[in-house]
Design an enzyme around this catalytic site. Structure first.
Site, PDB file in Angstrom:
ATOM      1  CB  ILE A 160     -48.523 -10.550 -52.986  1.00  0.00           C
ATOM      2  CG1 ILE A 160     -47.697 -10.116 -51.766  1.00  0.00           C
ATOM      3  CG2 ILE A 160     -47.641 -10.655 -54.225  1.00  0.00           C
ATOM      4  CD1 ILE A 160     -46.620 -11.100 -51.329  1.00  0.00           C
ATOM      5  CB  THR A 239     -43.183 -14.473 -56.815  1.00  0.00           C
ATOM      6  OG1 THR A 239     -44.597 -14.239 -56.708  1.00  0.00           O
ATOM      7  CG2 THR A 239     -42.707 -14.110 -58.201  1.00  0.00           C
ATOM      8  NE  ARG A 241     -41.118 -18.842 -48.128  1.00  0.00           N
ATOM      9  CZ  ARG A 241     -41.009 -17.519 -48.270  1.00  0.00           C
ATOM     10  NH1 ARG A 241     -41.067 -16.972 -49.477  1.00  0.00           N
ATOM     11  NH2 ARG A 241     -40.813 -16.741 -47.216  1.00  0.00           N
ATOM     12  CD  GLU A 270     -35.507 -20.312 -52.395  1.00  0.00           C
ATOM     13  OE1 GLU A 270     -36.641 -20.576 -52.834  1.00  0.00           O
ATOM     14  OE2 GLU A 270     -35.205 -19.251 -51.864  1.00  0.00           O
ATOM     15  CG  HIS A 294     -36.467 -16.273 -52.428  1.00  0.00           C
ATOM     16  ND1 HIS A 294     -36.783 -17.334 -51.623  1.00  0.00           N
ATOM     17  CD2 HIS A 294     -37.387 -15.316 -52.136  1.00  0.00           C
ATOM     18  CE1 HIS A 294     -37.846 -17.043 -50.878  1.00  0.00           C
ATOM     19  NE2 HIS A 294     -38.233 -15.822 -51.180  1.00  0.00           N
TER      20      HIS A 294
HETATM   21  C1  DGY Z   1     -40.900 -13.155 -48.027  1.00  0.00           C
HETATM   22  O1  DGY Z   1     -40.978 -12.048 -47.474  1.00  0.00           O
HETATM   23  O2  DGY Z   1     -41.451 -14.154 -47.580  1.00  0.00           O
HETATM   24  C2  DGY Z   1     -40.142 -13.216 -49.305  1.00  0.00           C
HETATM   25  O3  DGY Z   1     -40.060 -14.491 -49.798  1.00  0.00           O
HETATM   26  C3  DGY Z   1     -38.763 -12.602 -49.153  1.00  0.00           C
HETATM   27  O4  DGY Z   1     -38.942 -11.278 -48.974  1.00  0.00           O
END
Ligand code: DGY
Length: 330
Positions: A160, A239, A241, A270, A294
């Site tokens: 990512i 984006t 945790r 959360e 999320h």
């Molecule tokens: C994940 O895949 O861990 C994201 O937080 C949700 O798709």
């Protein structure tokens, strides 16, 4: 017959793959909400495989409620912090997750969206415009900041982080610096990224974006000390945790102007947006924060791909192969 329990209805690509097999009995919790713990424990009884979501805490009590025949937990998420890996290992249960290009692209796009929403002040100006406050153009009205030519610090140079680096470097001429537990030479080569120690990255970056999994070693990776190192013109994007950022310290930093803003898709407690039920942290009141629920991976393409990948993991396991996305437990 292999019994699979799916803890919530998910996009259908993977479910179709599983239903096509005559040696699988598939049960899906039908309500479109998080399965209550009691129902979860009753429903997993006798299951060979649990296909779980990140909203379910799959700990030893759930594994024991399922029974000794439980062989696999196929998580519908790239993150796996909802699963007690040690308990799974002790019981010889295989755990899998759902990484893949669709998920990486979707999350990276969301990080880009948060960066531009902050720098171009999209939420504030949308609210202003809808409130009929726009009475004419002004040369100093809602000044934001350029993204072009700035430095993005990526914490976590995996799939990512790399997808985000590519978009920001190739699309917007952003310089990339990154930090991880090990160097990613492909990333360095592809986008001319520079590896920096975490504190050097925090000093240098105009945007800091987090892309590491939640592990005991990454909890509060960004706390009071780290926020103080960041430039007061810098933005923090999360984006990954929530607990990776000390949210209480973040609210202080946002309120005092120690950093310019934050784009958050995940929260420490959360689904609560404030860990303190009395709302002492007041994250929601920070006008310099953009908050999404999320939804970074919430594209049709990514969520279908996650469904397919979860099923591929299960089918490989049933066919006696190592699932492509088995989570390594050290
Ligand atoms: C994940 O895949 O861990 C994201 O937080 C949700 O798709």
């Amino acid at each position: 017959m292999t019994k699979i329990f799916v803890t919530r209805d998910i996009p259908d690509e993977g479910l179709k793959m599983l239903r096509a097999r005559t040696d699988i009995e598939l049960k899906v919790y039908g309500e479109d909400k998080k399965i209550p713990d009691g129902i979860l424990k009753r429903s997993v009884k006798g299951a060979d495989i649990i296909l779980s979501l990140l909203t379910e805490k799959i700990d030893s009590s759930v594994m024991d409620a399922a029974g000794k025949q439980l062989k696999m937990i196929a998580n519908y998420a790239v993150g796996f912090d909802n699963i007690d890996l040690a308990a799974a290992k002790e019981r010889g249960i295989v755990v899998t997750n759902t990484p893949g290009p669709e998920l990486s692209e979707a999350v990276a796009e969301h990080a880009v969206a948060l960066i531009f929403t902050l720098t171009h002040r999209i939420v504030e100006t949308d609210t202003f415009t809808r409130a009929k406050k726009y009475k004419g153009w002004g040369p100093k009205m809602f000044l934001g900041t350029d993204v072009h030519g700035k430095t993005l610090g990526i914490i976590g140079g995996g799939a990512i982080g790399t997808a985000l680096a590519r978009k920001m470097h190739n699309g917007f001429g952003v310089k990339i610096v990154y930090n991880d537990i090990k160097r990613n030479e492909a990333l360095e080569k592809e986008v001319d990224a520079t590896y920096l120690e975490k504190n050097d990255l925090l000093k240098k970056a105009d945007f800091v974006s987090i892309h590491v999994p939640l592990l005991p070693s990454t909890k509060h990776l960004i706390g009071e000390a780290e926020l103080k190192i960041m430039k007061n013109t810098a933005y923090l994007i999360n984006t990954s945790r929530g607990p990776i950022v000390d949210e209480k310290a973040l609210v202080v930093a946002l309120t005092r102007g120690d950093i310019a803003g934050a784009g958050l898709d995940v929260y420490e407690c959360e689904p609560l947006i404030d860990c303190d039920p009395t709302d002492t942290y007041e994250l929601r009141k920070c006008a310099n924060a953009v908050l999404t629920p999320h939804t970074a991976s919430a594209t049709i393409e990514a969520r279908q791909a996650m469904s397919r990948v979860a099923a591929e993991n299960i089918l490989a396991f049933l066919d006696g192969k190592t699932p492509p996305n088995a989570v390594k437990v050290s």
